[in-house]
Design a protein around this motif. Structure first.
Motif, PDB file in Angstrom:
ATOM      1  N   ARG A 397       0.842  -1.203   0.000  1.00  8.25           N
ATOM      2  CA  ARG A 397       0.000   0.000   0.000  1.00  8.25           C
ATOM      3  C   ARG A 397       0.870   1.243   0.000  1.00  8.25           C
ATOM      4  O   ARG A 397       2.037   1.197   0.351  1.00  8.25           O
ATOM      5  CB  ARG A 397      -0.899   0.033   1.242  1.00  8.25           C
ATOM      6  CG  ARG A 397      -1.891  -1.089   1.308  1.00  8.25           C
ATOM      7  CD  ARG A 397      -2.861  -1.020   0.129  1.00  8.25           C
ATOM      8  NE  ARG A 397      -3.292  -2.363  -0.276  1.00  8.25           N
ATOM      9  CZ  ARG A 397      -4.189  -3.074   0.368  1.00  8.25           C
ATOM     10  NH1 ARG A 397      -4.796  -2.572   1.403  1.00  8.25           N
ATOM     11  NH2 ARG A 397      -4.494  -4.284  -0.030  1.00  8.25           N
ATOM     12  N   PHE A 398       0.271   2.358  -0.371  1.00  6.40           N
ATOM     13  CA  PHE A 398       0.971   3.634  -0.244  1.00  6.40           C
ATOM     14  C   PHE A 398       1.142   3.973   1.237  1.00  6.40           C
ATOM     15  O   PHE A 398       0.309   3.588   2.068  1.00  6.40           O
ATOM     16  CB  PHE A 398       0.182   4.745  -0.923  1.00  6.40           C
ATOM     17  CG  PHE A 398       0.177   4.667  -2.418  1.00  6.40           C
ATOM     18  CD1 PHE A 398       1.342   4.896  -3.140  1.00  6.40           C
ATOM     19  CD2 PHE A 398      -0.992   4.372  -3.113  1.00  6.40           C
ATOM     20  CE1 PHE A 398       1.349   4.834  -4.528  1.00  6.40           C
ATOM     21  CE2 PHE A 398      -0.992   4.309  -4.499  1.00  6.40           C
ATOM     22  CZ  PHE A 398       0.176   4.531  -5.205  1.00  6.40           C
ATOM     23  N   GLU A 399       2.205   4.722   1.528  1.00  6.17           N
ATOM     24  CA  GLU A 399       2.375   5.185   2.909  1.00  6.17           C
ATOM     25  C   GLU A 399       1.334   6.263   3.220  1.00  6.17           C
ATOM     26  O   GLU A 399       0.777   6.870   2.316  1.00  6.17           O
ATOM     27  CB  GLU A 399       3.786   5.754   3.085  1.00  6.17           C
ATOM     28  CG  GLU A 399       4.809   4.631   3.276  1.00  6.17           C
ATOM     29  CD  GLU A 399       6.224   5.126   3.111  1.00  6.17           C
ATOM     30  OE1 GLU A 399       6.482   6.282   3.476  1.00  6.17           O
ATOM     31  OE2 GLU A 399       7.047   4.343   2.604  1.00  6.17           O
ATOM     32  N   ASN A 400       1.113   6.493   4.508  1.00 10.23           N
ATOM     33  CA  ASN A 400       0.129   7.488   4.953  1.00 10.23           C
ATOM     34  C   ASN A 400      -1.187   7.343   4.204  1.00 10.23           C
ATOM     35  O   ASN A 400      -1.576   8.197   3.409  1.00 10.23           O
ATOM     36  CB  ASN A 400       0.655   8.920   4.767  1.00 10.23           C
ATOM     37  CG  ASN A 400       1.927   9.138   5.537  1.00 10.23           C
ATOM     38  OD1 ASN A 400       2.060   8.644   6.662  1.00 10.23           O
ATOM     39  ND2 ASN A 400       2.869   9.822   4.938  1.00 10.23           N
ATOM     40  N   GLU A 401      -1.848   6.248   4.469  1.00 12.53           N
ATOM     41  CA  GLU A 401      -3.087   5.920   3.778  1.00 12.53           C
ATOM     42  C   GLU A 401      -3.993   7.145   3.635  1.00 12.53           C
ATOM     43  O   GLU A 401      -4.161   7.916   4.565  1.00 12.53           O
ATOM     44  CB  GLU A 401      -3.833   4.823   4.557  1.00 12.53           C
ATOM     45  CG  GLU A 401      -4.813   4.107   3.676  1.00 12.53           C
ATOM     46  CD  GLU A 401      -5.682   3.103   4.415  1.00 12.53           C
ATOM     47  OE1 GLU A 401      -5.818   3.205   5.645  1.00 12.53           O
ATOM     48  OE2 GLU A 401      -6.230   2.239   3.732  1.00 12.53           O
ATOM     49  N   GLY A 402      -4.529   7.322   2.456  1.00 10.78           N
ATOM     50  CA  GLY A 402      -5.442   8.439   2.207  1.00 10.78           C
ATOM     51  C   GLY A 402      -4.787   9.588   1.466  1.00 10.78           C
ATOM     52  O   GLY A 402      -5.467  10.392   0.815  1.00 10.78           O
ATOM     53  N   THR A 403      -3.473   9.693   1.561  1.00  9.13           N
ATOM     54  CA  THR A 403      -2.779  10.817   0.920  1.00  9.13           C
ATOM     55  C   THR A 403      -2.900  10.739  -0.596  1.00  9.13           C
ATOM     56  O   THR A 403      -3.251  11.722  -1.262  1.00  9.13           O
ATOM     57  CB  THR A 403      -1.281  10.805   1.298  1.00  9.13           C
ATOM     58  OG1 THR A 403      -1.187  10.651   2.708  1.00  9.13           O
ATOM     59  CG2 THR A 403      -0.602  12.084   0.870  1.00  9.13           C
ATOM     60  N   VAL A 404      -2.639   9.556  -1.149  1.00  9.56           N
ATOM     61  CA  VAL A 404      -2.683   9.401  -2.602  1.00  9.56           C
ATOM     62  C   VAL A 404      -4.123   9.520  -3.116  1.00  9.56           C
ATOM     63  O   VAL A 404      -4.381  10.124  -4.155  1.00  9.56           O
ATOM     64  CB  VAL A 404      -2.040   8.058  -3.010  1.00  9.56           C
ATOM     65  CG1 VAL A 404      -2.241   7.783  -4.488  1.00  9.56           C
ATOM     66  CG2 VAL A 404      -0.552   8.082  -2.662  1.00  9.56           C
ATOM     67  N   THR A 456       2.370  13.156 -10.453  1.00 14.92           N
ATOM     68  CA  THR A 456       2.598  13.803  -9.157  1.00 14.92           C
ATOM     69  C   THR A 456       3.400  12.881  -8.233  1.00 14.92           C
ATOM     70  O   THR A 456       4.349  13.319  -7.574  1.00 14.92           O
ATOM     71  CB  THR A 456       1.253  14.164  -8.493  1.00 14.92           C
ATOM     72  OG1 THR A 456       0.541  15.016  -9.375  1.00 14.92           O
ATOM     73  CG2 THR A 456       1.461  14.861  -7.157  1.00 14.92           C
ATOM     74  N   LEU A 457       3.015  11.611  -8.194  1.00 12.47           N
ATOM     75  CA  LEU A 457       3.698  10.665  -7.301  1.00 12.47           C
ATOM     76  C   LEU A 457       5.152  10.485  -7.723  1.00 12.47           C
ATOM     77  O   LEU A 457       6.053  10.408  -6.872  1.00 12.47           O
ATOM     78  CB  LEU A 457       2.976   9.319  -7.293  1.00 12.47           C
ATOM     79  CG  LEU A 457       1.533   9.338  -6.800  1.00 12.47           C
ATOM     80  CD1 LEU A 457       0.953   7.924  -6.785  1.00 12.47           C
ATOM     81  CD2 LEU A 457       1.428   9.962  -5.414  1.00 12.47           C
ATOM     82  N   THR A 458       5.382  10.438  -9.042  1.00 12.70           N
ATOM     83  CA  THR A 458       6.740  10.281  -9.530  1.00 12.70           C
ATOM     84  C   THR A 458       7.572  11.516  -9.153  1.00 12.70           C
ATOM     85  O   THR A 458       8.690  11.406  -8.635  1.00 12.70           O
ATOM     86  CB  THR A 458       6.748  10.115 -11.071  1.00 12.70           C
ATOM     87  OG1 THR A 458       5.796   9.108 -11.412  1.00 12.70           O
ATOM     88  CG2 THR A 458       8.112   9.694 -11.580  1.00 12.70           C
ATOM     89  N   ARG A 459       6.980  12.678  -9.397  1.00 11.71           N
ATOM     90  CA  ARG A 459       7.663  13.934  -9.123  1.00 11.71           C
ATOM     91  C   ARG A 459       8.007  14.054  -7.628  1.00 11.71           C
ATOM     92  O   ARG A 459       9.080  14.526  -7.247  1.00 11.71           O
ATOM     93  CB  ARG A 459       6.763  15.103  -9.561  1.00 11.71           C
ATOM     94  CG  ARG A 459       7.488  16.382  -9.834  1.00 11.71           C
ATOM     95  CD  ARG A 459       6.643  17.341 -10.713  1.00 11.71           C
ATOM     96  NE  ARG A 459       5.206  17.219 -10.568  1.00 11.71           N
ATOM     97  CZ  ARG A 459       4.498  17.751  -9.580  1.00 11.71           C
ATOM     98  NH1 ARG A 459       5.077  18.446  -8.618  1.00 11.71           N
ATOM     99  NH2 ARG A 459       3.175  17.587  -9.538  1.00 11.71           N
ATOM    100  N   LYS A 460       7.103  13.624  -6.772  1.00 11.40           N
ATOM    101  CA  LYS A 460       7.333  13.754  -5.332  1.00 11.40           C
ATOM    102  C   LYS A 460       8.045  12.548  -4.726  1.00 11.40           C
ATOM    103  O   LYS A 460       8.186  12.466  -3.502  1.00 11.40           O
ATOM    104  CB  LYS A 460       5.978  13.938  -4.614  1.00 11.40           C
ATOM    105  CG  LYS A 460       5.293  15.246  -4.945  1.00 11.40           C
ATOM    106  CD  LYS A 460       4.120  15.490  -4.007  1.00 11.40           C
ATOM    107  CE  LYS A 460       3.583  16.906  -4.181  1.00 11.40           C
ATOM    108  NZ  LYS A 460       2.342  17.126  -3.438  1.00 11.40           N
ATOM    109  N   GLY A 461       8.442  11.601  -5.583  1.00  8.30           N
ATOM    110  CA  GLY A 461       9.133  10.415  -5.080  1.00  8.30           C
ATOM    111  C   GLY A 461       8.286   9.571  -4.153  1.00  8.30           C
ATOM    112  O   GLY A 461       8.783   9.018  -3.167  1.00  8.30           O
ATOM    113  N   MET A 462       7.017   9.472  -4.443  1.00  6.77           N
ATOM    114  CA  MET A 462       6.109   8.741  -3.550  1.00  6.77           C
ATOM    115  C   MET A 462       5.793   7.325  -4.026  1.00  6.77           C
ATOM    116  O   MET A 462       4.958   6.643  -3.448  1.00  6.77           O
ATOM    117  CB  MET A 462       4.804   9.518  -3.384  1.00  6.77           C
ATOM    118  CG  MET A 462       4.964  10.793  -2.570  1.00  6.77           C
ATOM    119  SD  MET A 462       3.478  11.837  -2.613  1.00  6.77           S
ATOM    120  CE  MET A 462       2.339  10.867  -1.624  1.00  6.77           C
ATOM    121  N   LEU A 463       6.435   6.882  -5.093  1.00  8.33           N
ATOM    122  CA  LEU A 463       6.086   5.537  -5.605  1.00  8.33           C
ATOM    123  C   LEU A 463       6.941   4.439  -4.978  1.00  8.33           C
ATOM    124  O   LEU A 463       8.103   4.601  -4.775  1.00  8.33           O
ATOM    125  CB  LEU A 463       6.243   5.507  -7.120  1.00  8.33           C
ATOM    126  CG  LEU A 463       5.021   5.957  -7.905  1.00  8.33           C
ATOM    127  CD1 LEU A 463       5.327   5.949  -9.398  1.00  8.33           C
ATOM    128  CD2 LEU A 463       3.811   5.069  -7.638  1.00  8.33           C
TER     129      LEU A 463
END
Ligand SMILES: *Cc1c(COP(=O)(O)O)cnc(C)c1O
Length: 463
Positions: A397-404, A456-463
């Motif tokens: 799952r993504f970290e900090n559920e709900g953010t994405v 956005t996720l790629t840009r913010k390094g969230m993947l």
């Protein structure tokens, strides 16, 4: 006309006054910013316009309710005519009126055969309060007052009154204001969120048998009813595996408890039949209805009472100490009647089953090939996209559920489509009147939303 009525205040003024005086529901009051406040000024069909003139597709049918779409003048006219004839009278004290009588008759026609009577309220939440009182009173009348416990499910949504929230399975709501007693929760049939290696079919059976396990644990003699949504809506459009409801039906048939189908979202064509219980082949003793009953044109809720439950009240007697000032409000009944006539005349239920449902579903499910989508599911005209960092591995799952989910939802709005985020999933529930062209537009906006989110996720390094 609505344009003229709103033009005297600027968007900035409206936002500022809203922030100052309007205490919003389901809102974090600390973080809701001025600029985020969207003021809707008018709507027609599946489209809405905001106070800046932006056109937005209403992919959520208001709040899961506008089955016939916005701006139906036929409903407006029916309400206007009723309001000028009889704006209000109550239905307590041996009194009735034509709109409530006609609507009761119409509901007996469109509901499954075991239902011939309806109790009226003003919302889904108060409908479920009625359910609590009705099922417990039923067992008192039957001489089994110890049958009080109501079984519900984790992550269910049954409304926001204290009883509705207690029936629901949302921990955050339970923590604010507390719950009423004698309510128990079993697991939900949410295969995607389950980390075991069961197939959906195996998991459906497993989840249903949690009811059997609980009944054996607490004793069926203490249980009044089991309540469930055919498809959990607010919990994230959780479409149960195909094995779930048949196994539930087997268990319910063997046990002497009432079954309540909360049809507030699934009712009135949403799943391709009039009611979700018909889509899944269950036979409820009571049904909660609201939302699509009037397509949101005026507030109304109702409880469909089966012949079996009604018989206890008729045969044993004694007053049922329960009702609302606006039970069977004439204007709301007129709106609901006009709405049901549109659903019948335009064959919207059949349309969901045979035409627009399969059309949108086929395209929606193709979004499942997107690199951040773990599952794209839809039944009738209600669907969800599970956003995950690695579709090959659904338990990551993504970290900090709900953010994405929130990032994606904001992109969706910016792209002109209202989707709702439930933690890290996007959900849609469009009006049943949506055309093929509009469905194509919806899919295009949804795909762009996924692309923008991935960027956005790629840009913010969230993947
Ligand atoms: C919305 C909803 C309710 C509550 O209805 P309100 O009209 O908001 O009180 C109850 N049950 C289900 C399944 C719902 O989706």
């Amino acid at each position: 006309m609505s344009r003229i009525m709103t033009i005297n205040l600027s968007t900035a003024d409206l936002r500022e006054k809203d922030a100052r005086h309007h205490f919003h529901p389901f809102t974090d009051h600390k973080t809701l910013g001025l600029d985020e406040r969207r003021v809707i000024t008018r709507a027609d069909g599946v489209w809405m316009w905001d106070s800046d003139g932006n056109r937005i597709m209403d992919g959520m049918a208001g709040l899961w309710c506008m089955n016939v779409g916005h701006g139906r003048q036929e409903i407006v006219e029916a309400v206007r005519a009723q309001m000028s004839e009889l704006s209000y009278y109550n239905t307590f004290f041996k009194t009735s009126h034509e709109p409530v009588i006609k609507l009761s008759e119409k509901l007996a026609e469109v509901t499954p055969p075991q239902f011939n009577m309806t109790f009226f309220g003003t919302s889904g939440s108060d409908g479920n309060d009625t359910i609590v009182r009705m099922v417990r009173t039923y067992w008192q009348l039957m001489g089994k007052p110890e049958k009080k416990i109501i079984v519900s499910r984790v992550n269910a949504y049954h409304g926001s009154t204290v009883a509705g929230a207690a029936l629901g399975g949302m921990a955050g709501m339970h923590a604010q204001g507390g719950v009423i007693g004698d309510i128990r929760h079993i697991m939900q049939p949410y295969w995607f969120a389950d980390d075991s290696d069961m197939t959906p079919e195996e998991f459906g059976i497993h989840a249903a048998r949690d009811l059997e396990r609980l009944l054996d644990e607490i004793g069926e003699d203490n249980v009044a009813a089991f309540i469930a949504e055919p498809i959990q809506g607010a919990g994230g459009v959780i479409i149960p595996p195909e094995t779930y409801w048949p196994e539930m039906k087997r268990i319910l048939d063997e046990r002497d408890i009432l079954f309540v189908s909360d049809e507030v979202i699934c009712g009135f064509g949403r799943t391709g039949k009039w009611f979700g219980c018909e889509t899944y082949g269950t036979e409820p003793d009571l049904m909660t209805m609201a939302k699509g009953l009037s397509s949101g044109y005026l507030p109304i809720g109702a409880v469909a009472v089966s012949d079996k439950v009604a018989a206890a009240f008729h045969e044993v007697g004694g007053e049922f100490y329960h009702g609302y000032t606006y039970s069977g409000h004439p204007a709301s009944c007129a709106a609901a009647l006009a709405n049901l006539e549109i659903i019948q005349r335009e064959k919207l239920v059949e349309r969901v089953a045979d035409d627009i449902g399969p059309y949108l579903s086929e395209r929606w499910k193709k979004l499942g090939d997107h690199p951040i989508v773990g599952e794209a599911r839809m039944k009738g005209l209600v669907g969800a996209l599970e956003l995950v960092p690695d579709p090959a591995n659904r338990s990551r799952r993504f970290e900090n559920e709900g953010t994405v989910g929130t990032i994606a939802r904001d992109h969706s709005f910016a792209n002109g489509l209202v989707m709702r985020a439930v933690r890290d999933r996007l959900i849609i529930c469009p009006p049943l009147t949506i055309t093929h062209d509009e469905a194509d537009e919806l899919i295009a906006m949804a795909r762009k939303t996924l692309d923008d989110t991935l960027d956005t996720l790629t840009r913010k390094g969230m993947l």
